[in-house]
Scaffold this motif. Structure first.
Motif, mmCIF file in Angstrom:
data_model
loop_
_atom_site.group_PDB
_atom_site.id
_atom_site.type_symbol
_atom_site.label_atom_id
_atom_site.label_comp_id
_atom_site.label_asym_id
_atom_site.label_seq_id
_atom_site.Cartn_x
_atom_site.Cartn_y
_atom_site.Cartn_z
ATOM 1 N N MET A 41 -8.747 -3.241 32.409
ATOM 2 C CA MET A 41 -9.652 -3.227 31.642
ATOM 3 C C MET A 41 -10.014 -3.955 31.009
ATOM 4 S SD MET A 41 -11.209 -0.288 29.422
ATOM 5 C CE MET A 41 -12.607 -0.881 27.176
ATOM 6 N N GLU A 42 -10.538 -4.636 30.214
ATOM 7 C CA GLU A 42 -10.427 -6.096 29.494
ATOM 8 C C GLU A 42 -10.766 -5.537 28.029
ATOM 9 O OE1 GLU A 42 -12.937 -9.783 28.329
ATOM 10 O OE2 GLU A 42 -12.838 -9.230 30.387
ATOM 11 N N LEU A 43 -9.933 -5.661 26.913
ATOM 12 C CA LEU A 43 -10.041 -5.289 25.705
ATOM 13 C C LEU A 43 -11.133 -6.296 25.041
ATOM 14 C CD1 LEU A 43 -6.492 -4.001 24.543
ATOM 15 C CD2 LEU A 43 -8.392 -3.257 25.407
ATOM 16 N N THR A 44 -12.457 -5.411 24.291
ATOM 17 C CA THR A 44 -12.894 -6.997 23.714
ATOM 18 C C THR A 44 -11.962 -6.930 22.260
ATOM 19 O OG1 THR A 44 -14.585 -4.745 22.581
ATOM 20 C CG2 THR A 44 -15.253 -6.276 24.227
ATOM 21 N N THR A 45 -12.036 -7.675 21.301
ATOM 22 C CA THR A 45 -11.662 -8.222 19.678
ATOM 23 C C THR A 45 -12.479 -6.758 19.240
ATOM 24 O OG1 THR A 45 -13.931 -9.473 19.265
ATOM 25 C CG2 THR A 45 -11.552 -10.371 20.213
ATOM 26 N N ASP A 46 -13.483 -6.356 19.985
ATOM 27 C CA ASP A 46 -14.879 -5.363 18.430
ATOM 28 C C ASP A 46 -12.917 -4.139 18.597
ATOM 29 O OD1 ASP A 46 -16.319 -6.740 17.444
ATOM 30 O OD2 ASP A 46 -18.152 -6.385 19.390
ATOM 31 N N ILE A 47 -13.237 -4.117 19.979
ATOM 32 C CA ILE A 47 -12.436 -2.531 19.535
ATOM 33 C C ILE A 47 -10.989 -2.249 19.130
ATOM 34 C CG2 ILE A 47 -11.358 -2.931 22.332
ATOM 35 C CD1 ILE A 47 -11.729 -0.166 22.974
ATOM 36 N N ILE A 48 -10.423 -3.873 19.098
ATOM 37 C CA ILE A 48 -9.029 -4.093 18.453
ATOM 38 C C ILE A 48 -9.304 -4.259 17.427
ATOM 39 C CG2 ILE A 48 -6.920 -5.979 18.235
ATOM 40 C CD1 ILE A 48 -7.556 -6.676 20.776
ATOM 41 N N LYS A 49 -10.512 -5.107 16.535
ATOM 42 C CA LYS A 49 -10.632 -4.631 15.338
ATOM 43 C C LYS A 49 -10.943 -3.152 14.911
ATOM 44 C CE LYS A 49 -13.764 -6.004 11.557
ATOM 45 N NZ LYS A 49 -15.394 -6.925 11.418
ATOM 46 N N GLN A 50 -11.889 -2.093 15.068
ATOM 47 C CA GLN A 50 -11.964 -0.875 14.917
ATOM 48 C C GLN A 50 -10.518 -0.164 14.635
ATOM 49 O OE1 GLN A 50 -14.370 1.236 18.407
ATOM 50 N NE2 GLN A 50 -14.547 3.144 16.529
ATOM 51 N N LEU A 51 -9.626 -0.279 15.953
ATOM 52 C CA LEU A 51 -8.132 0.458 15.803
ATOM 53 C C LEU A 51 -7.715 -0.101 14.462
ATOM 54 C CD1 LEU A 51 -6.508 2.497 16.924
ATOM 55 C CD2 LEU A 51 -5.648 0.695 18.307
ATOM 56 N N ARG A 52 -7.330 -1.615 14.207
ATOM 57 C CA ARG A 52 -7.088 -1.694 13.528
ATOM 58 C C ARG A 52 -7.735 -1.623 12.182
ATOM 59 N NH1 ARG A 52 -4.340 -5.133 10.462
ATOM 60 N NH2 ARG A 52 -4.032 -6.650 8.853
ATOM 61 N N GLU A 53 -8.701 -1.286 11.314
ATOM 62 C CA GLU A 53 -9.522 -1.036 10.491
ATOM 63 C C GLU A 53 -8.730 0.926 10.006
ATOM 64 O OE1 GLU A 53 -13.571 -1.854 10.827
ATOM 65 O OE2 GLU A 53 -12.997 -4.013 10.310
ATOM 66 N N LYS A 54 -8.503 1.425 11.295
ATOM 67 C CA LYS A 54 -8.396 2.782 11.547
ATOM 68 C C LYS A 54 -7.073 3.081 10.865
ATOM 69 C CE LYS A 54 -10.368 5.931 14.187
ATOM 70 N NZ LYS A 54 -10.987 6.783 15.191
#
Length: 193
Positions: A1-14
């Motif tokens: 699965m390709e990771l998007t910057t949006d999902i990485i950003k979402q986890l970082r913010e959380k």
């Protein structure tokens, strides 16, 4: 699965954890955000354990008052002034003061509970486990003691803003985030009620 910057950003913010650690956790979890959070939480506990023997040399006092009738102060300590002066660290100290004001803990950790108080609770619980197999008694008694003292011990309490985490989990996450050992060195609560 390709990771998007949006999902990485979402986890970082959380979580507040670095982008690289978030990316690695998401890769390990095959893009599952909830699973990645669990992985990061486990890693934060491991990281905090590795830093447990480091010396504490700085800190921040967090204070909170509730409607002028309840007040609390927490001394949150770290290894260096660099971390202690970080606005996020100072905000965590205030959050912990709010926790103390809301829950009125009596002890910082289970180790702070007096032996006679543990013995008194144990005497009551031993009557409840009579007739149980000997190998199970110890586990049951340990569980009952932890459950009984959980609300009285700050580090064992569920965090008031996210009951899926304990206060100790918050400290572990802070240790991972700041790269230093983070502990509650002291706290106090006053009430006019």
């Amino acid at each position: 699965m390709e990771l998007t910057t949006d999902i990485i950003k979402q986890l970082r913010e959380k979580t507040g954890v670095s982008v690289m650690q978030c990316k690695k956790a998401l890769e390990e979890a095959n893009g599952d955000l909830a699973q990645a959070e669990v992985i990061l939480r486990k890693r934060s506990a491991d990281a905090a354990g590795k830093k447990a023997d480091r010396s504490i040399g700085a800190g921040a006092v967090g204070a909170y008052t509730h409607e002028g009738s309840i007040g609390a102060m927490v001394l949150l300590s770290s290894e260096t002034d660099f971390v202690a002066k970080n606005p996020e660290f100072v905000a965590l100290a205030r959050e912990l003061a709010m926790q103390v004001a809301a829950t009125d803990p009596k002890y910082s950790s289970m180790d702070d509970i007096a032996a006679d108080e543990k013995a008194a609770a144990l005497a009551v619980f031993e009557k409840e486990v009579e007739g149980k197999p000997a190998d199970m008694k110890e586990k049951i008694l340990d569980g009952k003691l932890k459950s009984y003292f959980q609300d009285k011990v700050l580090l064992s309490q569920p965090y008031i803003k996210d009951e899926a985490k304990t206060v100790q989990d918050l400290l572990n996450e802070a240790s991972q985030k700041f790269g230093e050992r983070v502990i509650v060195s002291g706290f106090s609560r006053l009430s006019a009620r």
